[in-house]
Design an enzyme around this catalytic site. Structure first.
Site, PDB file in Angstrom:
ATOM      1  N   GLU A 179      -9.694  -2.222   5.385  1.00  0.00           N
ATOM      2  CA  GLU A 179     -10.368  -1.911   6.634  1.00  0.00           C
ATOM      3  C   GLU A 179     -11.607  -2.802   6.797  1.00  0.00           C
ATOM      4  O   GLU A 179     -12.052  -3.436   5.842  1.00  0.00           O
ATOM      5  CB  GLU A 179     -10.778  -0.430   6.616  1.00  0.00           C
TER       6      GLU A 179
ATOM      7  N   HIS B 228      -7.094  -4.984  10.123  1.00  0.00           N
ATOM      8  CA  HIS B 228      -6.824  -4.817   8.680  1.00  0.00           C
ATOM      9  C   HIS B 228      -5.496  -5.444   8.271  1.00  0.00           C
ATOM     10  O   HIS B 228      -4.548  -5.499   9.045  1.00  0.00           O
ATOM     11  CB  HIS B 228      -6.908  -3.347   8.246  1.00  0.00           C
TER      12      HIS B 228
ATOM     13  N   ASP C 181       0.818  -1.211   0.000  1.00  0.00           N
ATOM     14  CA  ASP C 181       0.000   0.000   0.000  1.00  0.00           C
ATOM     15  C   ASP C 181       0.849   1.258   0.000  1.00  0.00           C
ATOM     16  O   ASP C 181       2.060   1.218   0.226  1.00  0.00           O
ATOM     17  CB  ASP C 181      -0.966   0.005   1.196  1.00  0.00           C
TER      18      ASP C 181
ATOM     19  N   ASP D 233      -7.622  -2.789  14.073  1.00  0.00           N
ATOM     20  CA  ASP D 233      -8.984  -3.200  13.693  1.00  0.00           C
ATOM     21  C   ASP D 233      -8.976  -4.457  12.810  1.00  0.00           C
ATOM     22  O   ASP D 233      -9.968  -4.783  12.180  1.00  0.00           O
ATOM     23  CB  ASP D 233      -9.712  -2.048  12.979  1.00  0.00           C
TER      24      ASP D 233
HETATM   25  C1  F6R Z   1       1.395  -1.294   6.131  1.00  0.00           C
HETATM   26  C2  F6R Z   1       0.165  -2.066   6.241  1.00  0.00           C
HETATM   27  C3  F6R Z   1      -0.645  -2.069   7.486  1.00  0.00           C
HETATM   28  C4  F6R Z   1       0.183  -2.311   8.738  1.00  0.00           C
HETATM   29  C5  F6R Z   1      -0.698  -2.288   9.981  1.00  0.00           C
HETATM   30  C6  F6R Z   1       0.088  -2.513  11.259  1.00  0.00           C
HETATM   31  O1  F6R Z   1       1.982  -1.459   4.849  1.00  0.00           O
HETATM   32  O2  F6R Z   1      -0.195  -2.696   5.307  1.00  0.00           O
HETATM   33  O3  F6R Z   1      -1.638  -3.060   7.373  1.00  0.00           O
HETATM   34  O4  F6R Z   1       0.821  -3.563   8.622  1.00  0.00           O
HETATM   35  O5  F6R Z   1      -1.373  -1.068  10.052  1.00  0.00           O
HETATM   36  O6  F6R Z   1       0.959  -1.443  11.468  1.00  0.00           O
HETATM   37  P1  F6R Z   1       2.036  -1.502  12.649  1.00  0.00           P
HETATM   38  O7  F6R Z   1       3.006  -2.563  12.289  1.00  0.00           O
HETATM   39  O8  F6R Z   1       2.661  -0.138  12.625  1.00  0.00           O
HETATM   40  O9  F6R Z   1       1.279  -1.790  13.891  1.00  0.00           O
END
Ligand code: F6R
Length: 259
Positions: A143, A138, A67, A136
């Site tokens: 989401e 994701h 992403d 959440d």
């Molecule tokens: C980032 C992504 C997100 C993160 C998720 C967890 O490329 O795809 O899904 O993996 O938001 O983020 P952290 O590791 O910062 O808790």
């Protein structure tokens, strides 16, 4: 699904890095799917160490990131392109033209997203996808209520994700509201998926994803349908798993010996 529980974040990062190295040793021109966020930082640090000290070779590797925020230029310190350069690409021998992230600045999102999917296909698909998990549930920026068959597309982030990610931005700077993300269906097509989670803050969502029902309310739960999904957790992230004893028992009694 396999669940590997390590005592510390460092250990889980090393275990995940060993899986990436195994993939590259078996297939030097492997296609990796990569994530940003705080969780994979230890994994990337270990891959850099393996490259520098053990000659882990990335010269034939291709990468696709999950992403990117819409609107941030590649040189913006919070763009995911900048993150990947700083935390991995600038320290390994990967060819710049083999590293792909969704374009944050395209005018034609639909066309770009279709071409991103096509590029993944043309490279033979993703061999190993690295994932983190949002509070959440994701994966990527899929989401809650994202279609479990979704493909790469533009997505509106939830207020909670924007709040979670505001820690990376300067005070007063707006966190982008939109991202381009691979879809859940795109992620499910990877040949192998590893999801890393660390810390108590992830314990509930990890229990939901691994032991709860498969639901678009927690998009990571769809990995229950994946043939080769491995969770790398530390003990804090694993602390709410009802089946934790069983997962530890499995790892201690692998038919091939302990991992
Ligand atoms: C980032 C992504 C997100 C993160 C998720 C967890 O490329 O795809 O899904 O993996 O938001 O983020 P952290 O590791 O910062 O808790």
């Amino acid at each position: 699904m396999e669940v590997i529980i390590s005592n510390t974040y460092e250990e889980l990062s090393k275990a995940a890095a060993a899986m990436v190295a195994k993939t590259l040793n078996a297939k030097p021109n492997a296609v990796l799917g990569l994530a940003t966020g705080s969780t994979p930082l230890g994994l990337y640090k270990e891959l850099i160490r393996m490259h520098k000290e053990e000659g882990l070779d990335f010269s034939h590797v291709t990468t696709f990131n999950l992403d990117e925020y819409v609107g941030l230029k590649p040189n913006h310190p919070q763009s995911y392109r900048y993150f990947m350069q700083e935390n991995l690409f600038d320290h390994i021998n990967i060819a710049p033209q083999n590293t792909h992230l969704p374009s944050a600045t395209t005018d034609d999102h639909e066309m770009f997203c279709e071409s991103y999917e096509r590029m993944i296909d043309e490279c033979g698909g993703i061999d190993l996808q690295v994932l983190g998990i949002g509070s959440d549930g994701h994966i990527g920026f899929n989401e809650p209520t994202s279609s479990l068959s979704s493909r790469t597309r533009i997505k509106t982030l939830t207020r909670q994700t924007i709040k979670d990610n505001s820690r990376f931005f300067e005070a007063g700077e707006n966190v982008p509201t939109y991202a381009i993300t691979m879809g859940v269906g795109t992620i499910l097509e990877a040949k192998k998926v590893i999801l890393l989670a660390s810390g108590e803050g992830k314990a509930s969502v990890i229990a939901d994803a691994i032991e709860g029902p498969v639901t678009s309310m927690c998009t990571a739960s769809v990995l229950q349908f994946h043939e080769r999904a491995i969770y790398y957790l530390d003990t804090a992230a694993a602390s709410k798993l009802k089946m934790r004893d069983y997962f530890e028992w499995i790892q201690a009694n692998l038919p091939s010996g302990p991992a």
